[in-house]
Design a protein around this motif. Structure first.
Motif, PDB file in Angstrom:
ATOM      1  N   ARG A 142      38.711   9.358  13.472  1.00 45.16           N
ATOM      2  CA  ARG A 142      40.141   9.473  13.756  1.00 45.16           C
ATOM      3  C   ARG A 142      40.695   8.175  14.311  1.00 45.16           C
ATOM      4  O   ARG A 142      41.753   7.706  13.914  1.00 45.16           O
ATOM      5  N   SER A 143      39.955   7.553  15.235  1.00 41.07           N
ATOM      6  CA  SER A 143      40.431   6.317  15.861  1.00 41.07           C
ATOM      7  C   SER A 143      40.547   5.199  14.842  1.00 41.07           C
ATOM      8  O   SER A 143      41.541   4.473  14.794  1.00 41.07           O
ATOM      9  N   ASN A 144      39.539   5.070  13.995  1.00 38.87           N
ATOM     10  CA  ASN A 144      39.552   4.023  12.977  1.00 38.87           C
ATOM     11  C   ASN A 144      40.716   4.205  12.027  1.00 38.87           C
ATOM     12  O   ASN A 144      41.431   3.274  11.683  1.00 38.87           O
ATOM     13  N   ASP A 145      40.940   5.458  11.605  1.00 35.13           N
ATOM     14  CA  ASP A 145      41.956   5.711  10.591  1.00 35.13           C
ATOM     15  C   ASP A 145      43.369   5.592  11.151  1.00 35.13           C
ATOM     16  O   ASP A 145      44.231   4.959  10.558  1.00 35.13           O
ATOM     17  N   THR A 146      43.617   6.197  12.316  1.00 38.07           N
ATOM     18  CA  THR A 146      44.968   6.194  12.842  1.00 38.07           C
ATOM     19  C   THR A 146      45.336   4.841  13.422  1.00 38.07           C
ATOM     20  O   THR A 146      46.463   4.383  13.281  1.00 38.07           O
ATOM     21  N   ASP A 147      44.390   4.165  14.084  1.00 34.12           N
ATOM     22  CA  ASP A 147      44.701   2.865  14.645  1.00 34.12           C
ATOM     23  C   ASP A 147      44.977   1.846  13.550  1.00 34.12           C
ATOM     24  O   ASP A 147      45.884   1.032  13.651  1.00 34.12           O
ATOM     25  N   ALA A 148      44.191   1.924  12.483  1.00 34.30           N
ATOM     26  CA  ALA A 148      44.419   1.007  11.368  1.00 34.30           C
ATOM     27  C   ALA A 148      45.759   1.294  10.708  1.00 34.30           C
ATOM     28  O   ALA A 148      46.482   0.392  10.294  1.00 34.30           O
ATOM     29  N   HIS A 149      46.094   2.606  10.638  1.00 36.99           N
ATOM     30  CA  HIS A 149      47.362   2.975  10.006  1.00 36.99           C
ATOM     31  C   HIS A 149      48.544   2.478  10.827  1.00 36.99           C
ATOM     32  O   HIS A 149      49.580   2.109  10.271  1.00 36.99           O
ATOM     33  N   SER A 150      48.406   2.473  12.142  1.00 35.84           N
ATOM     34  CA  SER A 150      49.527   2.121  12.995  1.00 35.84           C
ATOM     35  C   SER A 150      49.704   0.615  13.153  1.00 35.84           C
ATOM     36  O   SER A 150      50.704   0.161  13.689  1.00 35.84           O
ATOM     37  N   GLN A 151      48.729  -0.168  12.700  1.00 34.58           N
ATOM     38  CA  GLN A 151      48.848  -1.613  12.837  1.00 34.58           C
ATOM     39  C   GLN A 151      49.834  -2.155  11.807  1.00 34.58           C
ATOM     40  O   GLN A 151      49.812  -1.773  10.638  1.00 34.58           O
ATOM     41  N   PRO A 152      50.727  -3.058  12.188  1.00 31.56           N
ATOM     42  CA  PRO A 152      51.635  -3.638  11.194  1.00 31.56           C
ATOM     43  C   PRO A 152      50.867  -4.517  10.230  1.00 31.56           C
ATOM     44  O   PRO A 152      49.843  -5.102  10.589  1.00 31.56           O
ATOM     45  N   PRO A 153      51.290  -4.588   8.993  1.00 34.36           N
ATOM     46  CA  PRO A 153      50.576  -5.416   8.018  1.00 34.36           C
ATOM     47  C   PRO A 153      50.621  -6.875   8.422  1.00 34.36           C
ATOM     48  O   PRO A 153      51.609  -7.358   8.967  1.00 34.36           O
ATOM     49  N   HIS A 154      49.542  -7.574   8.108  1.00 33.65           N
ATOM     50  CA  HIS A 154      49.467  -9.003   8.445  1.00 33.65           C
ATOM     51  C   HIS A 154      50.334  -9.805   7.486  1.00 33.65           C
ATOM     52  O   HIS A 154      50.267  -9.634   6.276  1.00 33.65           O
TER      53      HIS A 154
END
Length: 206
Positions: A187-199
């Motif tokens: 869950r942490s990997n998926d949601t945190d990655a999803h919430s990061q703005p694109p580089h």
């Protein structure tokens, strides 16, 4: 592909400790953003045959500040506004089943994809593992057994905590296989990655 719907599902199970059938059975009217809580209701009319295990309705507070904002983002920005059903989580995409309430099989496939992105491949790791993770977090945070039992919708304290056993939802033994830290990592990997703005690469001055 990661979506706002998938993020909201993972956050809701993580923060609320909901069973898969309970999160899939949520309707828009069950959510109180102002009170920061949801009502889990016993329903038997889900088009995909989803059922809630408990026959009693219960209220679940969501005070960690992740699940409700994630659900709000999904409802406001991704959930089809012209959907005729009141169920919160719907089939996405552009296929024929778009607008239909999400099924348990659809949730399992989504969770498997999230686990794959986290590099986790264990047969026992299912969406229900997030409920066990939630129960363990609440227990280790000091929540009393009877309070946790009510929160999880259990009829017996034995279903809530079981020292050194695989049967309890919250494990009192940190080495128990039912303490799925791996589920939390998914869950942490998926949601945190999803919430990061694109580089976005910086522009160089010319």
């Amino acid at each position: 592909m990661r979506t706002q719907r998938d993020r909201a599902l993972l956050e809701m199970m993580w923060e609320g400790g909901l069973r898969p059938g309970e999160v899939l059975g949520l309707r828009l009217g069950d959510i109180s953003y102002g009170r920061r809580r949801i009502v889990v209701r016993n329903r038997t009319d889900h088009p995909a045959g989803v059922r809630q295990k408990s026959r009693r309705d219960r209220t679940v507070d969501l005070l960690e500040g992740r699940a409700l904002p994630a659900v709000s983002d999904y409802v406001l920005h991704e959930r089809p506004p012209d959907a005729e059903t009141g169920y919160v989580f719907l089939v996405g995409g552009r296929g024929q089943r778009r607008h239909e309430p999400l099924s348990y099989d659809g949730l399992v496939r989504m969770f498997a994809r999230a686990a794959g992105r986290a590099g986790v491949r264990d047969a026992w790791l299912t969406p229900h593992a997030l409920r066990h993770t939630h129960a363990t977090r609440m227990f280790e945070g000091g929540m009393r057994d009877l309070t946790l039992m009510t929160r999880l919708g259990h009829a017996s304290p034995d279903s809530t905590t079981s020292p050194g056993s695989k049967t309890g939802c919250a494990s009192k033994n940190s080495s128990s296989p039912m303490l799925p830290n791996v589920a939390g990592r998914v869950r942490s990997n998926d949601t945190d990655a999803h919430s990061q703005p694109p580089h976005r690469p910086e522009r160089t001055a010319r």
